[in-house]
Design an enzyme around this catalytic site. Structure first.
Site, PDB file in Angstrom:
ATOM      1  N   HIS A   1      -6.513  -6.429  -0.462  1.00 21.00           N
ATOM      2  CA  HIS A   1      -5.381  -5.551  -0.166  1.00 21.00           C
ATOM      3  C   HIS A   1      -4.551  -6.174   0.966  1.00 21.00           C
ATOM      4  O   HIS A   1      -4.497  -5.631   2.071  1.00 21.00           O
ATOM      5  CB  HIS A   1      -5.995  -4.206   0.246  1.00 21.00           C
ATOM      6  CG  HIS A   1      -5.046  -3.073   0.266  1.00 21.00           C
ATOM      7  ND1 HIS A   1      -4.338  -2.674  -0.840  1.00 21.00           N
ATOM      8  CD2 HIS A   1      -4.686  -2.224   1.257  1.00 21.00           C
ATOM      9  CE1 HIS A   1      -3.595  -1.625  -0.525  1.00 21.00           C
ATOM     10  NE2 HIS A   1      -3.788  -1.342   0.736  1.00 21.00           N
TER      11      HIS A   1
ATOM     12  N   ASP B   1      -8.125  -6.535  -5.315  1.00 20.68           N
ATOM     13  CA  ASP B   1      -7.831  -5.338  -4.530  1.00 20.68           C
ATOM     14  C   ASP B   1      -8.700  -4.188  -5.024  1.00 20.68           C
ATOM     15  O   ASP B   1      -8.503  -3.672  -6.124  1.00 20.68           O
ATOM     16  CB  ASP B   1      -6.344  -4.979  -4.654  1.00 20.68           C
ATOM     17  CG  ASP B   1      -5.910  -3.970  -3.600  1.00 20.68           C
ATOM     18  OD1 ASP B   1      -6.776  -3.259  -3.050  1.00 20.68           O
ATOM     19  OD2 ASP B   1      -4.701  -3.903  -3.316  1.00 20.68           O
TER      20      ASP B   1
ATOM     21  N   SER C   1       0.837  -1.203   0.000  1.00 18.35           N
ATOM     22  CA  SER C   1       0.000   0.000   0.000  1.00 18.35           C
ATOM     23  C   SER C   1       0.884   1.271   0.000  1.00 18.35           C
ATOM     24  O   SER C   1       1.795   1.383  -0.824  1.00 18.35           O
ATOM     25  CB  SER C   1      -0.952  -0.061   1.200  1.00 18.35           C
ATOM     26  OG  SER C   1      -2.036   0.795   1.015  1.00 18.35           O
TER      27      SER C   1
END
Lengths: 782, 782
Positions: free
Chosen positions: A513, A482, A362
């Site tokens: 994610h 995701d 991320s």
């Protein structure tokens, strides 16, 4: 259970012998059975010391009716079946659950392990043993890793704290209780808080004791010093607002100019290595924890705007990138660091060999991409997982405000406020409160939620503008489900890397994610190890050739990972779209609107329920005939439509429709602390994507959103005349999706996406010219 | 956030000065402000070395507009408000979220912290600082613990690896990287696998380096070497079977005879301290991990029938108890252990001071209770959490098979099979397969699922039969919402301990079957520390007087823990029961029956939905008028009823009825790894029972089940004549429940409990004589 291994490399027998000796398996015993007995003694080195080796061997089966101890004492010859049965036990698989003691070879096959072919001579046994050491156990690592986690390399005949490679991968030979924990402050070239001093950033180091310099794995995480969750909630934007008409405009943006690098003064005096104790980083970045005992230092920096650092949070701008790479320059010897914030005493990273990798998921992986696009010396590779390559593709889409999945109302300002942990030290905050409030105002103006268009602000945060600067190799990882960092991010990056003279690899999994470090079915940590042993230690393991370019986890069969030649490469297939209606409305009854705003998951359930007419007027649907095959790339809708108002927002979803047991996109925890990352060191939980216990009605393949005023591009706001038909193209998110002929392929077209777009409940009707609508599908038939 | 601390002890100023010196806070500075400055320097010892102390002080506020650095440099006097604001920051609370910098004293009050009263002289400051060091931070431990987790006690002026008490509690002064990890085999007095040799059990030891002997905290966990989950599933009993009529019988049982202790031969030769390396236990028993750096060794043994031990799993019988305490005898010097399973080389626990505590939840705590009831020398205290005190009260109830919540079909045989981890070593299993299969058959016969009556088998597994043998002190912990190990287990034990000449304490929380080690609102670890510092180290902290006898977490207000004089002591109040009908049926329509069997949670929802008539014929309900007050003890139903068949099963639930936001019984994770258990050591996740986001319709106060043939007692099967009325008493599980006047108190009476009883769907009708039905409630008005 099924094991997929990609990071075992092919070696010749001579090399295998050398490597076996290196890890303590001498090859001077004559006779196949004798050699196996000699190897087993090494495996039970602890018991050997106390004379209970035979007790351990008596716990193993050689055949369904004979123990290993009894077999070794007998005159019976070694057979492949006996070796196979032994291997399954040593690998920690459970009898009757994971393997059948009566059929060990078949069990190996079912587990995805290579057959044991020949164990007639001592040479055969050495080969088979070499293979066994590189094979994964039930616990997500190799058998040699398993031995290491039991303390195998602490035996006196191994040299402690010295690099040792086996099958091209660094082994866990560094003592975890001899790690150094240090803290330094690196000066950057930016003064984001405007206090007249270049911002310093706090850097935490954990590194092995080593007689030679070691490489560094650097994780830049703005979250790492704490987050202001309530402050972020307070700033979260109201999304139940109408779409507004934009004046036609072309948003110009200047070509990117890298910020100048000022300080290029490494420590020239004898380096003062005085450094500070600090507690080790919390376990959590388990990939780094895995790498540490294998000779890779772990470096953490939360960066500008965090506790004990200077500066402001600027959410992805060039100043943040500039500050991020200062740490790499220090590690590479191109910049000083200080032992404290008073900037008096400099310290060199003299323990570092100057080779740096960046890791993280991320925002963390995003900063790895940002750093790579500067071409900073010393950065040899990045391993971004679920990372952003352009912030516009995180918070915006085709001229619209579109939220990351699950985070309606978040934007750059909110994220900056959440991660501005200096606010948690109120004395420090006194100094920068005014500057940060101004920064927030600047972010709010620049991000421009009223237009949603691509402008200078977003162009400054588009790392893909300067991909040509990338000098390091890239191992890219992303989940095909995701919806937080959407698939356009890795896809556009992957496409942009195509012609660069670097090594690049891609792994696509079936998760949302999430990290991928702890799945028994897939040797991700080994892949990283093989990769970094080459990139940072120059271990000659031919990883660029050995690893497939693209690995994709199958979405139909659990625990199945496959080599693919490329991504986004299927030929375009143009398919007619026969929608069930010629129009759809946006507005719904106020009570239902309110309910969906509070329960967007329920909205999705109702939208997908095609036999329920609650949202029948708010959607049109089309069924696409198809065979079994794979969608590999960007699905696009070509539509001719009109809006009843001089503005418009359309959304689409492509669904795999039909009741089925599908893989969960959140991993299932198999075993807490099941994966030992080293001897007397952290453990990781074992996870797997498993088939859901309940069947699901449909699965999202891809979705997309478009502002009808941005039908040409996101930076061009065009006029829209009410009730006039326009030809528009709506790209969905890229994907790789294996579709069975017996499932239905469905397109749903609608306006408000309660999970992602703004929600004005405006009275707008969209008319379609059905004969002019098509789905362009990147399709390959199996 | 609210902090409740019970384990801070009152000390006089002289003692406080001595203890402050002991932990590095010299008291020779004159002047209140100067003394505070001197203390702050000690807190920032790391920064002091590098000259950045002032930087740290500049991150703190003294007033809303002045930093601590600036205040210290000024001539302004120290005030209680300044000290209060400083304390909140040092304790890690978040400005604006947890406290208001403008009102620090009010913030302290809201957090449950004592006011800062006077800081005029250096003496005042010393007192306030002493209090600060014992106060809990945001992370579930004291401020001194926080400093220790940062490495505070590694400063050269502290003696490493030496016990240090502060405010009656052991501090984290033992180096985690100097821990010894060892493995020994303890011979027991039993030969459960019948191989002619006394069973050996594997014992894993982690202990601090120390110049003097240390005490041991021993956790006996049959799960610890792995479990046979699939084998257990295969053996799980079918529960969709009819209740059968029992022939009248009195089940006689012999009084308990402890098994003889044979081996009383400690190691008399100079002890051979050669021991083995083994990997440290997985983190998970975080209470033990917390205790280790504080000078308490951790001992784990999975016991007979597990990997690397001998013997069989016998599920709670006297042989298991006998084997369990062999480890204590070794620790106490009364029994040898061996370095390997060949029983040749003996080893003494010469590092142990002979004082042992037992800890653990569920089966682990159960074995602690079992051990305590032998009176074995060396066992000074037990801390059983959510533990069984009689196995009949785990798998049976009042003549019925009644499952532990969530484990329909489990029984002693299933648990024995699940924990018999020797099966995972198939070579070892070869030797004992026959013996274990015989053991399973014996268990199946003894447990007697067809009758459900209390017999010799269960009497052998009732530790309460010999409570009078208990010599050690008891700290009992249980969740008031534990439906796995039901409340009768701790209640009957607690009642039985009443007159024993031991110290006993009780903690009741609002959770299910969970640990309590990591809740910021409650200082459980401190309580354990204070308790064990006294019981095992003889630290004279007056814990028996200092700790309240009973602490109960409130079920209405979050984060509220209260001192109570006792449990089970409210006066009985007899209340008429006006049921809505005079009869109820057992049988339901087959499709619904099947659905409820598969979805027992849905059955409960429907049963509780009194406005829904789906189960209206299967239940009778009564509303009990009441005021605000507390149920403290065992609610009982007195009923006069008949069954339409010569057998019968009745169940009852007592509900707190009415929509409300109630506490969750599963803890909410607040912060992963938020609680540091020592310097460079494990962390624990922080949890709390929080108010549920969604209101719930009702909450279960207690439930109970009765076989109508066992209306006198569980060991007496009486005749039941169809359609004849009997007066029966149905005791529900004990509880402590705070009930508001505005909530409804409801009794539901029914037959099959889909979550817990067998489910025969038999056509039985129960008739009530409503005028003769009463609820006997242990009730105290607030």
């Amino acid at each position: 259970m099924k094991i997929n291994q990609f990071a075992t490399i092919t070696t010749d027998y001579h090399t295998q012998l050398i490597e076996l000796e290196r890890v303590g398996f001498k090859t001077n015993t004559i006779g196949a059975k004798q050699r196996l007995a000699a190897y087993l003694e090494k495996v039970y080195w602890q018991q050997q010391q106390t004379g209970s080796l035979q007790e351990q061997e008596a716990q193993l089966l050689a055949t369904p009716t004979q123990t290993m101890a009894s077999f070794l004492a007998s005159k019976a010859p070694l057979t492949p079946t006996i070796f196979a049965l032994l291997s399954l036990q040593l690998l920690g698989f459970l009898p009757w659950d994971d393997f059948d003691p009566n059929h060990p070879q078949t069990s190996r096959k079912n587990l995805g392990l290579a057959p044991i072919e020949m164990v007639t001579t001592e040479t055969d046994v050495a080969r088979a043993w070499y293979q066994l050491l590189t094979t994964h156990t039930r616990f997500g690592l190799t058998y040699l890793d398993h031995l290491a986690s039991q303390g195998y390399f602490t035996q006196p005949h191994f040299r402690q704290n010295q690099q040792l490679f086996f099958n091209g991968k660094a082994q866990a030979t560094f003592q975890t209780n001899a790690f150094h924990h240090e803290l330094v402050y690196v000066p950057t070239d930016v003064d984001t808080d405007g206090d007249g001093l270049l911002d310093l950033i706090r850097v935490e180091i954990t590194r092995p004791t080593s007689s030679v310099p070691v490489p560094a794995v650097y994780t830049a995480s703005p979250y790492d010093q704490g987050t202001n969750d309530r402050y972020g909630e307070q700033l979260t934007h109201q999304v139940d607002v109408p779409l507004t008409r934009k004046q036609p405009a072309q948003h110009h943006h200047q070509p990117f100019q890298p910020l100048p690098r000022k300080a290029k003064s490494p420590v020239t005096e004898p380096a003062t290595s005085q450094t500070l104790q600090c507690p080790p980083p919390h376990p959590g970045y388990t990939l780094n924890d895995y790498l540490l005992p294998r000779g890779f230092a772990s470096i953490y920096a939360a960066g500008i705007g965090t506790i004990d650092s200077d500066g402001l949070q600027t959410c992805g701008d060039p100043a943040q990138t500039n500050a991020t790479i200062a740490v790499i320059e220090w590690l590479h010897g191109d910049r000083p660091a200080f032992v404290s914030k008073n900037r008096k005493q400099a310290v060199a990273a003299d323990w570092c060999n100057g080779n740096v990798a960046m890791t993280g998921r991320s925002y963390l992986g995003t900063l790895a991409i940002a750093a790579a696009t500067t071409g900073v010396p010393g950065l040899k590779t990045i391993i971004p997982e679920a990372a952003i390559s352009s912030w516009y593709d995180y918070y915006r889409e085709n001229g619209l405000v579109v939220a990351p999945g699950g985070f309606q109302g978040e934007d750059c300002d909110v994220l900056a406020a959440e991660t501005f942990s200096r606010r948690q030290r109120p004395g420090d905050y006194l100094k920068v409160q005014t500057a940060f409030e101004q920064e927030l105002a600047d972010l709010q103006q620049g991000q421009d939620r009223t237009s949603g268009s691509y402008n200078q602000f977003w162009d400054d945060r588009n790392y893909r503008n300067h991909l040509q600067q990338i000098k390091c190799d890239v191992l890219l990882v992303h989940g095909l489900n995701d919806e937080n960092v959407k698939l356009k991010n890795p896809a556009a990056l992957w496409a942009g890397l195509k012609d660069l003279p670097i090594s690049k690899k891609l792994i696509l999994h079936q998760g949302q994610h999430v990290y991928l470090n702890n799945f028994p079915s897939f040797d991700f940590t080994d892949i990283v190890n093989l990769w970094l042993s080459n990139k940072l230690y120059q271990c000659d393991n031919h990883v660029d050739q050995a690893l497939p370019t693209v690995i994709v986890q199958d979405n139909l069969l659990p625990e199945t990972w496959e080599t693919r030649p490329n991504w986004l490469t299927a030929p375009q297939k143009s398919l007619p779209l026969s929608f069930n209606h010629a129009s759809f409305h946006n507005e719904i009854e106020p009570a239902t609107f309110k309910f969906y705003c509070q329960n967007p998951e329920r909205w999705k359930t109702d939208l997908w329920n095609l036999s329920d007419d609650r949202l029948a007027n708010q959607r049109v649907t089309a069924l696409i005939p198809h065979k079994t095959g794979t969608i590999n790339g960007i699905p696009r809708l070509e539509l001719t439509l009109s809006s009843s108002q001089p503005l418009g927002l359309i959304s689409a979803m492509l669904l795999d429709y039909g009741e089925a047991h599908r893989l969960t996109t959140q991993p299932t925890k198999l075993m807490p602390n099941g994966m030992p990352l080293g001897y007397r060191w952290y453990t990781d939980n074992l996870f797997e994507f498993t088939l859901a216990q309940q069947p699901s009605a449909a699965h999202l393949i891809a979705r997309g959103h478009l502002n009808l005023q941005n039908r040409i591009s996101a930076d061009q706001d065009q006029n829209l005349i009410a009730n006039q038909f326009y030809h528009v193209e709506l790209p969905l998110q890229p994907t790789y999706y294996h579709l069975l002929a017996e499932r239905k392929l469905v397109v749903i077209l609608f306006s408000t996406d309660f999970q992602m777009t703004i929600r004005g409940n405006q009275a707008i009707t969209y008319q379609l010219q059905p004969q002019a609508s098509r789905l362009i599908l990147p399709w390959q038939t199996d």
